[in-house]
Write a protein that holds these residues in place. Sequence first.
Motif, PDB file in Angstrom:
ATOM      1  N   SER A 114       0.713  -1.162  -0.009  1.00 19.75           N
ATOM      2  CA  SER A 114      -0.135   0.142  -0.003  1.00 19.75           C
ATOM      3  C   SER A 114       0.951   1.293  -0.140  1.00 19.75           C
ATOM      4  O   SER A 114       0.605   2.196  -0.552  1.00 19.75           O
ATOM      5  CB  SER A 114      -0.770   0.125   1.174  1.00 19.75           C
ATOM      6  OG  SER A 114      -1.569   1.134   1.353  1.00 19.75           O
ATOM      7  N   LEU A 115       2.069   1.287   0.779  1.00 17.79           N
ATOM      8  CA  LEU A 115       2.696   2.452   1.039  1.00 17.79           C
ATOM      9  C   LEU A 115       3.318   2.729  -0.519  1.00 17.79           C
ATOM     10  O   LEU A 115       3.534   3.791  -0.987  1.00 17.79           O
ATOM     11  CB  LEU A 115       3.722   2.212   1.919  1.00 17.79           C
ATOM     12  CG  LEU A 115       5.028   3.397   2.162  1.00 17.79           C
ATOM     13  CD1 LEU A 115       4.423   4.750   2.289  1.00 17.79           C
ATOM     14  CD2 LEU A 115       5.940   2.837   3.256  1.00 17.79           C
ATOM     15  N   PHE A 116       4.169   1.601  -0.997  1.00 19.81           N
ATOM     16  CA  PHE A 116       4.878   1.681  -2.345  1.00 19.81           C
ATOM     17  C   PHE A 116       3.965   2.197  -3.500  1.00 19.81           C
ATOM     18  O   PHE A 116       4.262   3.054  -3.936  1.00 19.81           O
ATOM     19  CB  PHE A 116       5.533   0.357  -2.638  1.00 19.81           C
ATOM     20  CG  PHE A 116       6.471   0.275  -3.697  1.00 19.81           C
ATOM     21  CD1 PHE A 116       7.684   0.737  -3.544  1.00 19.81           C
ATOM     22  CD2 PHE A 116       6.025  -0.009  -4.974  1.00 19.81           C
ATOM     23  CE1 PHE A 116       8.567   0.883  -4.768  1.00 19.81           C
ATOM     24  CE2 PHE A 116       6.859   0.055  -6.165  1.00 19.81           C
ATOM     25  CZ  PHE A 116       8.286   0.652  -5.959  1.00 19.81           C
ATOM     26  N   SER A 117       2.749   1.464  -3.453  1.00 20.03           N
ATOM     27  CA  SER A 117       1.895   1.860  -4.543  1.00 20.03           C
ATOM     28  C   SER A 117       1.529   3.455  -4.535  1.00 20.03           C
ATOM     29  O   SER A 117       1.159   4.252  -5.499  1.00 20.03           O
ATOM     30  CB  SER A 117       0.499   0.979  -4.640  1.00 20.03           C
ATOM     31  OG  SER A 117      -0.203   1.045  -3.571  1.00 20.03           O
ATOM     32  N   THR A 118       1.071   3.705  -3.087  1.00 18.99           N
ATOM     33  CA  THR A 118       0.721   5.212  -3.077  1.00 18.99           C
ATOM     34  C   THR A 118       1.700   6.220  -3.389  1.00 18.99           C
ATOM     35  O   THR A 118       1.488   7.448  -3.691  1.00 18.99           O
ATOM     36  CB  THR A 118       0.206   5.460  -1.656  1.00 18.99           C
ATOM     37  OG1 THR A 118      -0.792   4.562  -1.231  1.00 18.99           O
ATOM     38  CG2 THR A 118      -0.420   6.635  -1.322  1.00 18.99           C
ATOM     39  N   VAL A 119       3.070   5.902  -2.836  1.00 17.69           N
ATOM     40  CA  VAL A 119       4.176   6.699  -3.397  1.00 17.69           C
ATOM     41  C   VAL A 119       4.206   6.799  -4.676  1.00 17.69           C
ATOM     42  O   VAL A 119       4.451   8.126  -5.444  1.00 17.69           O
ATOM     43  CB  VAL A 119       5.505   6.264  -2.765  1.00 17.69           C
ATOM     44  CG1 VAL A 119       6.772   6.993  -3.211  1.00 17.69           C
ATOM     45  CG2 VAL A 119       5.324   6.634  -1.315  1.00 17.69           C
ATOM     46  N   ILE A 120       4.135   5.830  -5.381  1.00 17.39           N
ATOM     47  CA  ILE A 120       3.989   5.767  -7.008  1.00 17.39           C
ATOM     48  C   ILE A 120       2.838   6.704  -7.626  1.00 17.39           C
ATOM     49  O   ILE A 120       3.012   7.448  -8.529  1.00 17.39           O
ATOM     50  CB  ILE A 120       4.053   4.441  -7.743  1.00 17.39           C
ATOM     51  CG1 ILE A 120       5.350   3.570  -7.170  1.00 17.39           C
ATOM     52  CG2 ILE A 120       4.174   4.401  -9.060  1.00 17.39           C
ATOM     53  CD1 ILE A 120       6.707   4.372  -7.662  1.00 17.39           C
ATOM     54  N   MET A 121       1.679   6.496  -6.879  1.00 18.98           N
ATOM     55  CA  MET A 121       0.491   7.273  -7.383  1.00 18.98           C
ATOM     56  C   MET A 121       0.799   8.780  -7.446  1.00 18.98           C
ATOM     57  O   MET A 121       0.447   9.518  -8.148  1.00 18.98           O
ATOM     58  CB  MET A 121      -0.565   6.785  -6.588  1.00 18.98           C
ATOM     59  CG  MET A 121      -1.885   7.272  -6.672  1.00 18.98           C
ATOM     60  SD  MET A 121      -3.336   6.934  -5.655  1.00 18.98           S
ATOM     61  CE  MET A 121      -3.332   5.360  -5.987  1.00 18.98           C
ATOM     62  N   PHE A 122       1.471   9.133  -6.173  1.00 18.10           N
ATOM     63  CA  PHE A 122       1.712  10.604  -5.911  1.00 18.10           C
ATOM     64  C   PHE A 122       2.834  11.015  -6.946  1.00 18.10           C
ATOM     65  O   PHE A 122       2.712  12.149  -7.460  1.00 18.10           O
ATOM     66  CB  PHE A 122       2.095  10.869  -4.627  1.00 18.10           C
ATOM     67  CG  PHE A 122       0.973  11.132  -3.680  1.00 18.10           C
ATOM     68  CD1 PHE A 122       0.990  12.359  -2.725  1.00 18.10           C
ATOM     69  CD2 PHE A 122       0.154   9.985  -3.064  1.00 18.10           C
ATOM     70  CE1 PHE A 122       0.094  12.618  -2.112  1.00 18.10           C
ATOM     71  CE2 PHE A 122      -0.984  10.175  -2.295  1.00 18.10           C
ATOM     72  CZ  PHE A 122      -0.735  11.653  -1.735  1.00 18.10           C
ATOM     73  N   ALA A 123       3.797  10.087  -7.289  1.00 13.99           N
ATOM     74  CA  ALA A 123       4.551  10.476  -8.472  1.00 13.99           C
ATOM     75  C   ALA A 123       3.952  10.868  -9.735  1.00 13.99           C
ATOM     76  O   ALA A 123       4.343  11.410 -10.411  1.00 13.99           O
ATOM     77  CB  ALA A 123       5.837   9.515  -8.408  1.00 13.99           C
ATOM     78  N   ILE A 124       2.951   9.802 -10.041  1.00 13.48           N
ATOM     79  CA  ILE A 124       2.338   9.815 -11.261  1.00 13.48           C
ATOM     80  C   ILE A 124       1.564  11.251 -11.320  1.00 13.48           C
ATOM     81  O   ILE A 124       1.608  11.973 -12.590  1.00 13.48           O
ATOM     82  CB  ILE A 124       1.509   8.736 -11.574  1.00 13.48           C
ATOM     83  CG1 ILE A 124       2.345   7.508 -11.751  1.00 13.48           C
ATOM     84  CG2 ILE A 124       0.463   8.849 -12.716  1.00 13.48           C
ATOM     85  CD1 ILE A 124       1.228   6.069 -11.755  1.00 13.48           C
ATOM     86  N   ILE A 125       1.039  11.685 -10.183  1.00 14.68           N
ATOM     87  CA  ILE A 125       0.312  12.808 -10.031  1.00 14.68           C
ATOM     88  C   ILE A 125       1.448  14.024 -10.451  1.00 14.68           C
ATOM     89  O   ILE A 125       0.951  15.164 -10.965  1.00 14.68           O
ATOM     90  CB  ILE A 125      -0.494  12.963  -8.853  1.00 14.68           C
ATOM     91  CG1 ILE A 125      -1.553  11.954  -8.774  1.00 14.68           C
ATOM     92  CG2 ILE A 125      -0.829  14.390  -8.544  1.00 14.68           C
ATOM     93  CD1 ILE A 125      -2.609  12.292  -9.613  1.00 14.68           C
ATOM     94  N   GLN A 126       2.426  13.988  -9.853  1.00 10.60           N
ATOM     95  CA  GLN A 126       3.566  14.937 -10.114  1.00 10.60           C
ATOM     96  C   GLN A 126       3.721  15.059 -11.598  1.00 10.60           C
ATOM     97  O   GLN A 126       4.024  16.101 -12.119  1.00 10.60           O
ATOM     98  CB  GLN A 126       4.875  14.709  -9.146  1.00 10.60           C
ATOM     99  CG  GLN A 126       4.657  14.768  -7.726  1.00 10.60           C
ATOM    100  CD  GLN A 126       4.491  16.163  -7.326  1.00 10.60           C
ATOM    101  OE1 GLN A 126       4.280  17.201  -8.250  1.00 10.60           O
ATOM    102  NE2 GLN A 126       4.624  16.229  -5.989  1.00 10.60           N
ATOM    103  N   GLY A 127       4.124  13.907 -12.145  1.00 12.99           N
ATOM    104  CA  GLY A 127       4.228  13.906 -13.749  1.00 12.99           C
ATOM    105  C   GLY A 127       3.158  14.745 -14.241  1.00 12.99           C
ATOM    106  O   GLY A 127       3.286  15.383 -15.478  1.00 12.99           O
ATOM    107  N   LEU A 128       1.962  14.490 -14.028  1.00 17.47           N
ATOM    108  CA  LEU A 128       0.801  15.289 -14.703  1.00 17.47           C
ATOM    109  C   LEU A 128       0.844  16.366 -14.621  1.00 17.47           C
ATOM    110  O   LEU A 128       0.348  17.271 -15.204  1.00 17.47           O
ATOM    111  CB  LEU A 128      -0.460  14.346 -14.162  1.00 17.47           C
ATOM    112  CG  LEU A 128      -0.716  12.772 -14.551  1.00 17.47           C
ATOM    113  CD1 LEU A 128      -2.152  12.318 -14.244  1.00 17.47           C
ATOM    114  CD2 LEU A 128      -0.657  12.984 -16.037  1.00 17.47           C
TER     115      LEU A 128
END
Length: 490
Positions: free
Chosen positions: A412-426
């Motif tokens: 859960s932690l790893f996927s959420t950090v990646i999710m926030f990184a995707i949002i940063q890319g967007l």
Amino acid sequence: MVNIIVQLSKYVMILLIIMYTFLCFSIFGYQDPDRKRYLLRRQNILMFLMHAIAFAVMYLQTDDIKMLAFYLMQVVLFGATIILYTLLYPKVSRLVVNNMCMLLCIGFIMLTRLNYSYAIKQFMIAAAGIACSLVVPVIIRKFKFLAEWRKFYAVIGIFSLAAVVIWGGVTGGAKLSFSTKVANIQPSELVKIVFVFFVASSFKLSLEFKNIVITTALAAFHVLILVVSKDLGAALIIFVVYLVMLYVATRQPLYIFAGLGAGSLASVAAYYLFNHVRVRVIVWKDPLAVYANGGQQVAQSLFAIGTGSWFGLGLFEGVPNTIPVAVSDFIFAAIGEEMGLIYGLCMILICVSCYIMFLNIAMQLHNGFYKLVALGLGTCYIFQVFLAIGGVTKFIPSTGVTIPLVSYGGSSLFSTVIMFAIIQGLYILREDEEEDIERKKKERLRAKRSRQEHAPQRRTPAYDRQRPQARPQGRKAPRKAQTRPQQRVR
């Protein structure tokens, strides 16, 4: 003396998180970049102060030097995260970075209080996730063909979930993860992200009825596999995310009503098919009546929140370890007992501010694929927060999901950090789009001025403008019509 420091510290930490939360929303009212940077730096100061006070209190309570060493490791992680994101991506959303660090900070404080070994594992996974996330904005920004991988996303998602059903281990009556020597891997957490990309790429391809039926069938297959593995929390999240993305893409309320009707029927069927679903519904109705038969979690959670009241008991002053799975599913109850309900409400508002940023990015993106991706990831994040806290507070039946970035859970932690990184890319893509629009406007204005400067201008003598227009030769002036006097009628 230590008890006085503990009691004073809880009020100071509550004040600090209130100020931080206020800045999360007040920053939206400023357009000046310098003013925003000043407010964001104040957020960092407030977070580090709260973090230092919490670990100072835990050191005084335990007199263990490991607390100070672990505190310094976290300071290095938070500082490196803020600095690296700012240096590598000058266009990054600092508010999203600050909120991510703040939620991690809250999680580290409570996990260190509850179980030091779990907190160390959480820290290592967070460090690895942040290191990987630094590459994600580059991928989002440079790879322009992500919208074309529809089949790849579908195959990866279905295969990962099916592999858990076949080879996964049973935890709490459900098949959720693979057990390895390093850690337990829960594929459904990463499949949520892949599923969002699948739906966005499918709707980007076509919004015809045939394609919607195919996409709906594949989405239902994802949900069905999760139901078979009894991971009902993830199934509910994927179902809601798909409904939201479907409505935004098609603007057809009929699809929403049909989806809600199908979901209601599926919920009734799950109640009669799965015993643990019935138990959770019964516990939700009256946890004290079935305390010995599954109601202990919710009952102890409510006792802890009620005992902590608005201001909490203070770190190491409560008994949160009596709450089953307090480090993961029911960590909000532990926060409410020792940090107070005001502290917990501020944490919820920080999550809401993250969701507002996700929606803001989604609304301002011009590319339809990336717009749906931002919307889907934001819905996935905030709905998981709702399910986790709603189950702890007996607002809804417990679904067994964690609070992202706060609860213990590597996947859960790893996927959420990646999710926030995707949002940063967007977010960076949105900034690039705005710069392209401004650049094109300037180029059109420059081209228009250039055409005006090089266009031939017709010059007329001054006397031509002042001289009355000459009468054409060879033509006589029209004669005025003469009227005869009318004869008198006698």
